[in-house]
Design an enzyme around this catalytic site. Sequence first.
Site, PDB file in Angstrom:
ATOM      1  N   LYS A  30       0.824  -1.204   0.000  1.00  0.00           N
ATOM      2  CA  LYS A  30       0.000   0.000   0.000  1.00  0.00           C
ATOM      3  C   LYS A  30       0.854   1.249   0.000  1.00  0.00           C
ATOM      4  O   LYS A  30       0.437   2.291  -0.466  1.00  0.00           O
ATOM      5  CB  LYS A  30      -0.927  -0.021   1.210  1.00  0.00           C
ATOM      6  N   CYS A  52      32.929   5.607 -28.526  1.00  0.00           N
ATOM      7  CA  CYS A  52      31.507   5.375 -28.827  1.00  0.00           C
ATOM      8  C   CYS A  52      31.295   5.182 -30.325  1.00  0.00           C
ATOM      9  O   CYS A  52      31.712   6.014 -31.130  1.00  0.00           O
ATOM     10  CB  CYS A  52      30.694   6.572 -28.336  1.00  0.00           C
ATOM     11  N   CYS A  55      29.089   8.283 -31.762  1.00  0.00           N
ATOM     12  CA  CYS A  55      29.521   9.686 -31.741  1.00  0.00           C
ATOM     13  C   CYS A  55      30.002  10.136 -33.136  1.00  0.00           C
ATOM     14  O   CYS A  55      30.487   9.327 -33.922  1.00  0.00           O
ATOM     15  CB  CYS A  55      30.651   9.868 -30.729  1.00  0.00           C
ATOM     16  N   HIS A 115      26.914  12.829 -26.826  1.00  0.00           N
ATOM     17  CA  HIS A 115      26.936  11.495 -26.234  1.00  0.00           C
ATOM     18  C   HIS A 115      26.132  11.430 -24.926  1.00  0.00           C
ATOM     19  O   HIS A 115      25.591  10.397 -24.566  1.00  0.00           O
ATOM     20  CB  HIS A 115      28.406  11.127 -25.973  1.00  0.00           C
ATOM     21  N   ASN A 155      15.481   1.582 -26.861  1.00  0.00           N
ATOM     22  CA  ASN A 155      15.913   0.928 -25.623  1.00  0.00           C
ATOM     23  C   ASN A 155      16.791   1.909 -24.896  1.00  0.00           C
ATOM     24  O   ASN A 155      17.780   2.375 -25.457  1.00  0.00           O
ATOM     25  CB  ASN A 155      16.768  -0.311 -25.920  1.00  0.00           C
ATOM     26  N   CYS A 162      20.258  -2.059 -23.543  1.00  0.00           N
ATOM     27  CA  CYS A 162      20.778  -1.067 -24.480  1.00  0.00           C
ATOM     28  C   CYS A 162      22.304  -1.106 -24.442  1.00  0.00           C
ATOM     29  O   CYS A 162      22.898  -1.103 -23.377  1.00  0.00           O
ATOM     30  CB  CYS A 162      20.258   0.320 -24.104  1.00  0.00           C
ATOM     31  N   SER A 163      22.886  -1.138 -25.640  1.00  0.00           N
ATOM     32  CA  SER A 163      24.326  -1.390 -25.718  1.00  0.00           C
ATOM     33  C   SER A 163      25.170  -0.124 -25.573  1.00  0.00           C
ATOM     34  O   SER A 163      26.374  -0.201 -25.442  1.00  0.00           O
ATOM     35  CB  SER A 163      24.630  -2.057 -27.056  1.00  0.00           C
ATOM     36  N   HIS A 166      24.791   6.526 -25.674  1.00  0.00           N
ATOM     37  CA  HIS A 166      24.563   7.609 -26.638  1.00  0.00           C
ATOM     38  C   HIS A 166      23.092   7.552 -27.082  1.00  0.00           C
ATOM     39  O   HIS A 166      22.639   6.520 -27.568  1.00  0.00           O
ATOM     40  CB  HIS A 166      25.491   7.439 -27.850  1.00  0.00           C
ATOM     41  N   HIS A 168      19.808   7.123 -28.733  1.00  0.00           N
ATOM     42  CA  HIS A 168      19.478   6.617 -30.065  1.00  0.00           C
ATOM     43  C   HIS A 168      18.227   5.764 -30.017  1.00  0.00           C
ATOM     44  O   HIS A 168      17.781   5.367 -28.948  1.00  0.00           O
ATOM     45  CB  HIS A 168      20.639   5.778 -30.616  1.00  0.00           C
ATOM     46  N   GLN A 170      15.878   2.782 -32.683  1.00  0.00           N
ATOM     47  CA  GLN A 170      16.009   1.881 -33.824  1.00  0.00           C
ATOM     48  C   GLN A 170      14.704   1.823 -34.602  1.00  0.00           C
ATOM     49  O   GLN A 170      13.638   2.098 -34.050  1.00  0.00           O
ATOM     50  CB  GLN A 170      16.341   0.470 -33.355  1.00  0.00           C
ATOM     51  N   HIS A 283       3.182   2.612 -31.618  1.00  0.00           N
ATOM     52  CA  HIS A 283       2.204   1.772 -32.293  1.00  0.00           C
ATOM     53  C   HIS A 283       1.368   2.669 -33.181  1.00  0.00           C
ATOM     54  O   HIS A 283       0.803   3.664 -32.712  1.00  0.00           O
ATOM     55  CB  HIS A 283       1.330   1.022 -31.272  1.00  0.00           C
ATOM     56  N   HIS A 298      -0.046   5.972 -30.814  1.00  0.00           N
ATOM     57  CA  HIS A 298       0.374   6.056 -29.399  1.00  0.00           C
ATOM     58  C   HIS A 298       1.770   5.496 -29.217  1.00  0.00           C
ATOM     59  O   HIS A 298       2.281   4.768 -30.067  1.00  0.00           O
ATOM     60  CB  HIS A 298      -0.630   5.327 -28.498  1.00  0.00           C
ATOM     61  N   PHE A 314      11.023  -7.833 -11.966  1.00  0.00           N
ATOM     62  CA  PHE A 314      11.213  -8.954 -12.893  1.00  0.00           C
ATOM     63  C   PHE A 314       9.861  -9.552 -13.215  1.00  0.00           C
ATOM     64  O   PHE A 314       8.993  -9.640 -12.357  1.00  0.00           O
ATOM     65  CB  PHE A 314      12.115 -10.028 -12.267  1.00  0.00           C
ATOM     66  N   GLU A 319       4.360 -14.646 -13.383  1.00  0.00           N
ATOM     67  CA  GLU A 319       4.182 -13.772 -14.563  1.00  0.00           C
ATOM     68  C   GLU A 319       4.570 -14.443 -15.870  1.00  0.00           C
ATOM     69  O   GLU A 319       3.994 -14.165 -16.918  1.00  0.00           O
ATOM     70  CB  GLU A 319       4.964 -12.489 -14.344  1.00  0.00           C
TER      71      GLU A 319
END
Length: 354
Positions: A30, A52, A55, A115, A155, A162-163, A166, A168, A170, A283, A298, A314, A319
């Site tokens: 709560k 990077c 960059c 960056h 991401n 995310c790798s 910087h 970005h 996709q 979407h 949206h 998690f 889940e």
Amino acid sequence: MAGFNLEDHPHRRYNPLTGEWVLVSPHRAKRPWQGQVEKDESKALPDYDPECYLCPGNTRAGGKENPAYTDTFIFTNDFSSLLPDTPDGKLDESGLFIARSERGIAKVICFSPRHDLTVPLMDIPDIRKVIDLWVTQYEALGALDIINHVQIFENKGSMMGCSNPHPHCQIWAQSSIPVEVTKEQKNQSAYFEENGRTLLSDYLAMEQEKNERIIYRNDSFTALVPFWATWPFEAMIIANRPVNSLPELNDPEKTALADCYKALTVRYDNLFRTSFPYSMGFHQAPVDGKPHPEWHLHMHFYPPLLRSATVKKFMVGYEMMANPQRDFTAEQSANRLREQSGIHYKAKQSGKIP
Ligand code: H2U
Ligand code: ZN
């Protein structure tokens, strides 16, 4: 049942976009935020990182060199998940081993040459440049024969896989319509056929009336925690007008989208005083040549953080096996986000945006 209410009692909530359910257990937490505000955990990043691969002027994996770009920069993913020239083919063995070839194009977009500049720290005119690029990419990719769907997603944060910090996003464009989009299309179509209005315009009108889950809103877009949120601080940004895709937005609407994207992500960062990780995705109508009056533009934001900059939610156990579950309600999350300042905590500290 007498006395049942959403604040105290375990219940299931229905997601009308996907047709799926979430289990809500508000009695378990709560007071989910027990004063656990941590110090800023996010590392200070340099504005340019010679290591990077995003960059300006640096060399990417595979040897291509980035130009000395000054605003946005787009390139074809060097490790594309989808390729435009995949040969046609399919497999069907007794209906049990089924496969289809898939064609597509994958791109990476750098939001800024800086960056260290994430969306909540960017200026609205610079975010607007990203939006303009999304519009032209959706149109250009959508015009290709092999492309029927364009997925724009971001991401953010290593927690989300995310790798690179910087900023970005996709784009994965492909011939078939992906699973999540198909679910939403089916439910939006059925709603539109029955009511003659988009599912999300009616939903938004009710949310505006109740005003319990809205985080931020301007003339053209609304950021809210959906009633059926599964991630602790899940949010959506919904177009106030029933446009089915990015190119349908007019000029002030595109700027309003930049404003709303910034307003939400500033509040996200301020919540735990960290660079808030999430997966964001648009979407919108598929680009399959059919009219799609049912589609309502949206964005979804799925952030994993639960109660501090380090405690992550998690989706495991129940889940994975049954359906998502949450311990505090969408209304509590919305309140927490709404009460955050609209000024980024880093901007406040230094008196200006870094
Ligand atoms: P993330 O947004 O999940 O970090 O992915 C970054 C993408 O950048 C990833 O899809 C691509 C990867 O294939 N990439 C390149 O195209 N060139 C590179 O030099 C490294 C990464
Ligand atoms: Zn960089």
